[in-house]
Design an enzyme around this catalytic site. Structure first.
Site, PDB file in Angstrom:
ATOM      1  N   ARG A  34     -10.415  -4.916  -2.572  1.00 11.10           N
ATOM      2  CA  ARG A  34     -10.971  -6.027  -2.819  1.00 11.10           C
ATOM      3  C   ARG A  34     -12.416  -5.777  -2.978  1.00 11.10           C
ATOM      4  NH1 ARG A  34      -9.040  -8.150   3.010  1.00 11.10           N
ATOM      5  NH2 ARG A  34     -10.332  -9.982   2.794  1.00 11.10           N
TER       6      ARG A  34
ATOM      7  N   ARG B 234     -25.495  -0.572  -3.774  1.00 11.48           N
ATOM      8  CA  ARG B 234     -25.711  -2.173  -3.454  1.00 11.48           C
ATOM      9  C   ARG B 234     -24.103  -2.626  -3.283  1.00 11.48           C
ATOM     10  NH1 ARG B 234     -27.921  -7.852  -6.059  1.00 11.48           N
ATOM     11  NH2 ARG B 234     -28.679  -9.069  -3.982  1.00 11.48           N
TER      12      ARG B 234
ATOM     13  N   LEU C 115      -9.977  -1.870   0.741  1.00 10.70           N
ATOM     14  CA  LEU C 115     -10.632  -1.428  -0.480  1.00 10.70           C
ATOM     15  C   LEU C 115     -10.664  -1.759  -2.074  1.00 10.70           C
ATOM     16  CD1 LEU C 115     -13.290   0.466  -0.311  1.00 10.70           C
ATOM     17  CD2 LEU C 115     -11.933   2.369  -1.449  1.00 10.70           C
TER      18      LEU C 115
ATOM     19  N   HIS D  73     -23.163  -2.581   0.989  1.00 13.72           N
ATOM     20  CA  HIS D  73     -21.957  -3.856   1.693  1.00 13.72           C
ATOM     21  C   HIS D  73     -20.599  -3.238   1.939  1.00 13.72           C
ATOM     22  CE1 HIS D  73     -20.393  -7.636   1.972  1.00 13.72           C
ATOM     23  NE2 HIS D  73     -18.842  -7.240   1.853  1.00 13.72           N
TER      24      HIS D  73
ATOM     25  N   ARG E  57     -17.555  -1.953   6.339  1.00 11.80           N
ATOM     26  CA  ARG E  57     -15.883  -1.476   6.738  1.00 11.80           C
ATOM     27  C   ARG E  57     -16.401  -1.055   8.171  1.00 11.80           C
ATOM     28  NH1 ARG E  57     -11.949  -4.446   4.965  1.00 11.80           N
ATOM     29  NH2 ARG E  57     -11.909  -4.689   2.750  1.00 11.80           N
TER      30      ARG E  57
ATOM     31  N   GLN F 167      -6.375   4.265  -9.604  1.00 12.85           N
ATOM     32  CA  GLN F 167      -5.988   4.652  -8.488  1.00 12.85           C
ATOM     33  C   GLN F 167      -4.161   5.933  -8.974  1.00 12.85           C
ATOM     34  OE1 GLN F 167      -4.643   1.481  -5.776  1.00 12.85           O
ATOM     35  NE2 GLN F 167      -4.397   2.899  -3.778  1.00 12.85           N
TER      36      GLN F 167
ATOM     37  N   ARG G 291     -14.407  -5.780  -5.487  1.00  7.99           N
ATOM     38  CA  ARG G 291     -15.193  -6.250  -6.324  1.00  7.99           C
ATOM     39  C   ARG G 291     -16.463  -5.875  -7.069  1.00  7.99           C
ATOM     40  NH1 ARG G 291     -11.406  -3.375  -8.334  1.00  7.99           N
ATOM     41  NH2 ARG G 291     -11.512  -4.164 -10.631  1.00  7.99           N
TER      42      ARG G 291
ATOM     43  N   ARG H 257       4.713   4.574  -9.822  1.00  5.49           N
ATOM     44  CA  ARG H 257       5.680   4.028 -11.046  1.00  5.49           C
ATOM     45  C   ARG H 257       5.443   5.699 -12.533  1.00  5.49           C
ATOM     46  NH1 ARG H 257       4.313  -0.639 -15.219  1.00  5.49           N
ATOM     47  NH2 ARG H 257       6.196  -0.031 -15.663  1.00  5.49           N
TER      48      ARG H 257
ATOM     49  N   SER I  33      -0.598   5.746  -9.520  1.00  7.77           N
ATOM     50  CA  SER I  33       1.124   4.793 -10.629  1.00  7.77           C
ATOM     51  C   SER I  33       1.229   6.234  -9.523  1.00  7.77           C
ATOM     52  CB  SER I  33       0.664   4.565 -11.538  1.00  7.77           C
ATOM     53  OG  SER I  33       1.628   3.992 -11.791  1.00  7.77           O
TER      54      SER I  33
END
Length: 307
Positions: free
Chosen positions: A146, A248, A144, A252, A257, A155, A148, A159, A157
């Site tokens: 990708r 828009r 997802l 897409h 997807r 998202q 941009r 860490r 983390s």
């Protein structure tokens, strides 16, 4: 064959509900016998949508020749979803189409049909929707993010969060296969146990003064442990995010997807995104057709791709 009824029926079938104008499709949490939590489907919660006030345009519209009757634009009796109204106003500004001969709100669907069929999708970029996505695996979110252009992602983390919030996502292929489902549950039980064991070992070394793990601040200390332990986690680990995109970009993403040839897990997510978007604005997403595939899953299509 798609009908509006099928779209509404699927939204209800998946447990969709609308609260104060914000659609959501939630996903239940399951647990293995050992208590490891996991989800089977994406949860999609719309948390932001456009709010439009056109009253402020009066000072602009009154500045033109009264014979043009531009101020009548504000008196259109048909109320559109704010997202449609925003994009329609943007498009009509391009042509200064505010007078009596303008496309009225009652014909907004035809107006956007003309735009999307001609590929003039730039006005769709003015309206954005935001979602909380959960029940999505690391595999899905890697695909997802990708997308941009016209999007924003925040998202979880691995860490900074502890193992206490670890959950996993079961792929669709495992659910009806007893052996694959059993192996999935065994695998996530093992992943959680190994993560907890490694985190505990690292923490003990940190407390003993291991220079590779010590830090001046408590937050950094936890991060050093968790960023090391996360290497054990599989792509089946849940990775919640807040995701915002303009119309828009959303069109897409749905086209790519929710396509019949898309990877099954992200298609499951894209179909739910579409159902929430269609419920929020049936005009901007009114040209899409949802179709049931032979395997019982769904795809979403439109004649006006890449608007």
């Amino acid at each position: 064959m798609e009908t509006t009824g099928l779209t509404e029926e699927l939204f209800e079938e998946l447990g969709g509900r609308v609260e104060e104008g914000f659609p959501a499709i939630h996903s239940p949490v399951y647990r293995t016998a050992a208590g490891t939590p996991y989800l089977r489907d994406p949860g999609v919660v719309m948390i932001s949508r456009p709010r439009v006030g056109l009253e402020g345009l009066v000072g602009f519209l009154e500045g033109f020749d009264p014979e043009l009757r531009f101020t009548e634009y504000l008196g259109d009796p048909v109320r559109l979803p704010d997202s449609s109204q925003l994009c329609k106003t943007a498009g009509q500004t391009c042509y200064m189409s505010f007078g009596p001969r303008r496309t009225k709100n009652a014909a907004a669907a035809e107006y956007f049909e003309r735009l999307t069929s001609a590929g003039h999708g730039s006005v769709l970029e003015h309206a954005s929707f935001g979602f909380l996505l959960y029940g999505v695996s690391r595999s899905v979110t890697h695909e997802l993010v990708r997308h941009r252009a016209g999007t924003a992602f925040s998202q979880v983390s691995q860490r900074y969060v502890s193992g206490s919030v670890l959950r996993f996502v079961e792929r669709p292929e495992y659910r009806e296969d007893e052996e694959l489902h059993r192996l999935f549950e065994e695998r996530i039980d093992r992943a959680r146990a190994e993560y907890e064991e490694l985190a505990d070992r690292l923490l003990r070394r940190q407390e003993a003064g291991d220079e590779r793990l010590v830090a001046d601040r408590a937050t950094d200390a936890r991060k050093r442990v968790q960023q090391t332990a996360r290497s054990l986690l599989p792509n089946e680990t849940e990775a919640p995010m807040v995701f915002t995109a303009n119309v828009r970009a959303l069109r897409h993403i749905v086209e790519m997807r929710a396509d019949a040839h898309a990877e099954t897990e992200i298609r499951n997510l894209a179909v739910r995104l579409f159902l929430c978007l269609r419920r929020a604005d049936p005009i901007l997403f009114g040209d899409y057709r949802i179709v049931r595939l032979p395997d019982g899953t769904f795809t979403v299509t439109t004649e006006h791709r890449k608007a």
